[in-house]
Design a protein around this motif. Structure first.
Motif, PDB file in Angstrom:
ATOM      1  N   GLU A 142      40.800 -17.731  72.238  1.00  0.00           N
ATOM      2  CA  GLU A 142      41.568 -16.562  72.634  1.00  0.00           C
ATOM      3  C   GLU A 142      41.830 -15.689  71.427  1.00  0.00           C
ATOM      4  O   GLU A 142      41.783 -16.147  70.296  1.00  0.00           O
ATOM      5  N   GLY A 143      42.082 -14.457  71.679  1.00  0.00           N
ATOM      6  CA  GLY A 143      42.411 -13.547  70.592  1.00  0.00           C
ATOM      7  C   GLY A 143      41.899 -12.157  70.897  1.00  0.00           C
ATOM      8  O   GLY A 143      41.167 -11.933  71.863  1.00  0.00           O
ATOM      9  N   PRO A 144      42.274 -11.223  70.049  1.00  0.00           N
ATOM     10  CA  PRO A 144      41.831  -9.845  70.278  1.00  0.00           C
ATOM     11  C   PRO A 144      40.339  -9.707  70.033  1.00  0.00           C
ATOM     12  O   PRO A 144      39.751 -10.408  69.226  1.00  0.00           O
ATOM     13  N   THR A 145      39.725  -8.790  70.752  1.00  0.00           N
ATOM     14  CA  THR A 145      38.304  -8.510  70.547  1.00  0.00           C
ATOM     15  C   THR A 145      38.160  -7.375  69.549  1.00  0.00           C
ATOM     16  O   THR A 145      39.111  -6.682  69.234  1.00  0.00           O
ATOM     17  N   GLY A 146      36.968  -7.191  69.061  1.00  0.00           N
ATOM     18  CA  GLY A 146      36.764  -6.049  68.188  1.00  0.00           C
ATOM     19  C   GLY A 146      36.224  -6.453  66.900  1.00  0.00           C
ATOM     20  O   GLY A 146      35.935  -5.835  66.011  1.00  0.00           O
TER      21      GLY A 146
END
Length: 148
Positions: A144-148
């Motif tokens: 999990e975590g932010p994309t980019g």
């Protein structure tokens, strides 16, 4: 073609030339050993080589044991020379295919190894460390975590 008069010299040659050996043809009764007992040592010295055991006094239990222990075939001497040629060719083809598979697995393993990861951030190092811990298991992992 490599030849040895007994098991000890044969194993020595096999260890020296393991990468080159596709098929090992061994008598069951050797001056310094018993081919069925030596089979695991042959396979350990050259794991990708196929082993064919030959004997003048073949028995069904010995043949079954040889096959269970990893022999490609167990032949009785005096059988047709044509049969021996066919078995050796089939064993060589299987060994060639096993070597190809091993080479491809090595290439793919290097391409998708942890060492091939690019980046030096603390977050990536932490993710890599966690991935190395769970990789040998059969566990399912959710990232999990932010994309980019």
């Amino acid at each position: 073609m490599l030849q040895a008069p007994d098991a000890s010299r044969g194993l020595e040659l096999l260890r020296q030339h393991a990468a080159e050996v596709l098929v090992l043809l061994s008598d069951v009764k050797l001056p310094d050993g018993y081919g069925l007992d030596l089979l695991p040592r042959y396979k350990q010295a050259a794991p990708l080589a196929e082993v064919i055991l030959m004997t003048a006094y073949g028995t069904i239990p010995d043949g079954v044991r040889a096959m269970k222990d990893g022999a490609f075939d167990y032949l009785t001497k005096g059988d047709s020379d044509d049969q021996l040629l066919v078995v050796v060719e089939r064993a060589a083809e299987k060994a060639r295919l096993q070597q190809r598979v091993a080479d491809l697995e090595k290439k793919i393993g290097a391409q998708y190894s942890f060492e091939s990861m690019i980046g030096h951030s603390a977050a990536l190092a932490q993710a890599k460390k966690l991935a190395q811990r769970v990789a040998p298991t059969d566990s399912t992992v959710l990232l999990e975590g932010p994309t980019g």
